[in-house]
Design a protein around this motif. Structure first.
Motif, mmCIF file in Angstrom:
data_model
loop_
_atom_site.group_PDB
_atom_site.id
_atom_site.type_symbol
_atom_site.label_atom_id
_atom_site.label_comp_id
_atom_site.label_asym_id
_atom_site.label_seq_id
_atom_site.Cartn_x
_atom_site.Cartn_y
_atom_site.Cartn_z
ATOM 1 N N TRP A 108 0.434 -1.606 0.305
ATOM 2 C CA TRP A 108 0.245 -0.072 0.139
ATOM 3 C C TRP A 108 0.797 1.452 -0.318
ATOM 4 C CZ3 TRP A 108 0.303 3.276 4.153
ATOM 5 C CH2 TRP A 108 0.951 3.043 4.862
ATOM 6 N N ARG A 109 1.800 1.234 0.906
ATOM 7 C CA ARG A 109 2.974 1.819 0.698
ATOM 8 C C ARG A 109 3.165 2.951 -0.556
ATOM 9 N NH1 ARG A 109 7.435 2.562 5.637
ATOM 10 N NH2 ARG A 109 5.501 2.142 6.470
ATOM 11 N N TRP A 110 4.043 1.009 -1.149
ATOM 12 C CA TRP A 110 4.738 1.506 -2.319
ATOM 13 C C TRP A 110 3.998 2.164 -3.551
ATOM 14 C CZ3 TRP A 110 4.357 -0.353 -7.550
ATOM 15 C CH2 TRP A 110 5.288 -0.292 -8.445
ATOM 16 N N LEU A 111 2.202 2.069 -3.401
ATOM 17 C CA LEU A 111 1.220 2.049 -4.527
ATOM 18 C C LEU A 111 1.056 3.567 -4.370
ATOM 19 C CD1 LEU A 111 -1.083 -0.635 -4.205
ATOM 20 C CD2 LEU A 111 0.415 0.402 -6.688
ATOM 21 N N LEU A 112 1.044 4.361 -3.033
ATOM 22 C CA LEU A 112 1.388 5.746 -2.891
ATOM 23 C C LEU A 112 2.526 6.850 -3.123
ATOM 24 C CD1 LEU A 112 -0.710 5.733 0.333
ATOM 25 C CD2 LEU A 112 -1.851 5.821 -1.926
ATOM 26 N N THR A 113 3.275 5.941 -3.207
ATOM 27 C CA THR A 113 4.482 6.818 -3.411
ATOM 28 C C THR A 113 4.807 6.259 -4.841
ATOM 29 O OG1 THR A 113 5.427 5.562 -1.903
ATOM 30 C CG2 THR A 113 7.102 6.624 -3.290
ATOM 31 N N HIS A 114 4.419 5.316 -5.209
ATOM 32 C CA HIS A 114 4.515 5.602 -7.070
ATOM 33 C C HIS A 114 3.312 5.606 -7.908
ATOM 34 C CE1 HIS A 114 8.992 4.431 -5.380
ATOM 35 N NE2 HIS A 114 8.810 3.949 -4.836
ATOM 36 N N ALA B 56 -0.124 8.358 -10.048
ATOM 37 C CA ALA B 56 -0.007 8.832 -11.626
ATOM 38 C C ALA B 56 -1.683 7.924 -12.024
ATOM 39 C CB ALA B 56 0.963 9.077 -12.940
ATOM 40 N N PHE B 57 -1.340 6.963 -11.537
ATOM 41 C CA PHE B 57 -2.468 5.505 -12.491
ATOM 42 C C PHE B 57 -4.114 5.913 -11.068
ATOM 43 C CE2 PHE B 57 -4.316 1.186 -11.465
ATOM 44 C CZ PHE B 57 -4.631 1.876 -13.576
ATOM 45 N N LEU B 58 -3.535 5.603 -9.858
ATOM 46 C CA LEU B 58 -5.009 5.735 -8.912
ATOM 47 C C LEU B 58 -5.559 7.161 -9.119
ATOM 48 C CD1 LEU B 58 -3.338 3.825 -6.146
ATOM 49 C CD2 LEU B 58 -4.385 2.864 -7.975
ATOM 50 N N LEU B 59 -4.493 8.307 -8.421
ATOM 51 C CA LEU B 59 -5.819 9.272 -8.957
ATOM 52 C C LEU B 59 -7.004 9.706 -9.927
ATOM 53 C CD1 LEU B 59 -6.052 12.141 -7.510
ATOM 54 C CD2 LEU B 59 -4.110 13.242 -8.719
ATOM 55 N N PRO B 60 -6.297 9.237 -11.362
ATOM 56 C CA PRO B 60 -7.144 9.198 -12.389
ATOM 57 C C PRO B 60 -8.004 8.681 -12.258
ATOM 58 C CG PRO B 60 -4.456 9.311 -13.740
ATOM 59 C CD PRO B 60 -4.992 9.256 -12.045
#
Length: 373
Positions: A239-245, A248-252
């Motif tokens: 979960w921390r890696w997804l929030l960090t890297h 750009a994909f998760l926000l849209p």
């Protein structure tokens, strides 16, 4: 003559093909070309995969792990443990266990944290090793190996400074006297500290000087025990890696989800009164339907429907009487309901009613007969 003319086009075609083939063979020749392919499988995520294979090719027992799992590794005296990632990700208890392993006769290989000008600190390593806690800026170091081209290494690696009472068995330092590598005796074992470990990763072991360096680096316990290669001890939770890297994909994706929910949600407008509950019972609906049919001259339809219902009940109560017709049926039904056969015959008459009065009388007799069956 005709056969020769028919074969002439084929002979010309074969001659053209033969000439083209001869020209191709004369002007082209087969060559071999090596095309580097992207790594696949374990080599795509394990930077120490080539080192593991090289150690196994030399007859050593080597294992690689993503995380530092001390219980499963079962470190023993004579083993070698190489931690490829940032040592600041290790907890104080883990570092304590690692240095106890070195004190019991193990060989521990650690690297310095990556260089950051705004955070030039070693971390907790200064509590175990005789080094200064502050890192120094990177500086290239020349590497000379016999019969190999000269190399320049550690250009992006921070340097460190030994404490005044430090004891080392081997060290590399740049021209200004600051170190990029040092081997510290530690109890019955040793601890190696390097500026970085890029010379032993997958992209470097194809060069002779790097192979020679890796062999000297792993020399203290060579042939004594197992080699444990930990390549991602600082790997954060998913979960921390997804929030960090992956922001750009998760926000849209999150914005699209919110837009879809906004499109699908219920619109809140002015309050509407609750719908009135139905006031007519089923019997009222049936009565209204009958009145409607009767008003539009469908008395025969209503009579026929009720007569069919009476006969259906007769088939259930007296199948023998229902199977008859005419006078026989009227006599059997009359005996069953204790009435005159002529009255039963008039009641079951198939003729449609002539007027409303006759319709009401015949409907009443049919209802009475159905009740008495």
């Amino acid at each position: 003559m005709s056969r020769a003319r028919a074969a002439l086009p084929w002979l010309l075609a074969l001659a053209v093909i033969a000439a083209g083939l001869a020209w191709f063979l004369a002007t082209h020749h087969r060559v071999e070309k090596i095309v580097p392919m992207p790594p696949r499988g374990e080599a795509s995520y394990n930077p120490l995969y080539a080192l593991k294979l090289a150690l196994r090719a030399e007859g050593q027992r080597a294992e690689s792990r993503q995380r530092l799992q001390l219980a499963e590794m079962a470190l023993a005296p004579g083993d070698t443990l190489l931690v490829y990632s940032d040592p600041r990700a290790l907890t104080y208890d883990q570092l304590d266990a690692l240095f106890l392993f070195a004190e019991a006769g193990g060989h521990l290989v650690l690297r310095l944290p990556p260089w950051r000008e705004d955070e030039p600190f070693v971390g907790d390593l200064a509590d175990w090793l005789p080094i200064e806690p502050e890192l120094l800026d990177p500086h290239c170091m020349d590497l000379f190996v016999a019969s190999e081209e000269d190399h320049v290494e550690f250009c992006r690696a921070p340097r460190f400074q030994l404490a005044e009472d430090a004891e080392v068995s081997a060290a590399w330092r740049t021209r200004d006297g600051h170190h990029v590598f040092a081997r510290f005796p530690y109890g019955d074992g040793s601890v190696d500290l390097l500026g970085d470990l890029e010379m032993v990763d997958n992209g470097s072991l194809d060069e002779g000087p790097h192979l020679a360096f890796a062999r000297q680096l792993l020399a203290p316990n060579w042939g004594k025990g197992r080699f444990h290669l930990v390549y991602a001890a600082d790997m954060p939770p998913l979960w921390r890696w997804l929030l960090t890297h992956a922001w750009a994909f998760l926000l849209p994706l999150l914005l699209a989800l919110l837009a879809w929910l906004w499109m699908r949600m219920q619109r809140f407008g002015p309050l509407l009164p609750s719908p009135m509950p139905p006031r007519r019972s089923l019997l009222e609906h049936v009565e209204a339907s009958g009145e409607h049919l009767l008003r539009y001259g469908k008395a025969g339809t209503l009579h026929r429907a009720l007569r069919d219902a009476v006969l259906a009940r007769l088939r259930r109560r007296d199948p023998l009487a229902a199977a008859q017709d005419g006078e026989t049926q009227a006599a059997l039904v009359a005996a069953r309901v204790d009435t005159a056969a002529a009255q039963v015959r008039d009641t079951l008459d198939t003729r449609p009613p002539a007027n409303t009065t006759e319709f009401r009388h015949r409907i009443a007799r049919l209802i009475d007969l159905r009740k008495r069956l």
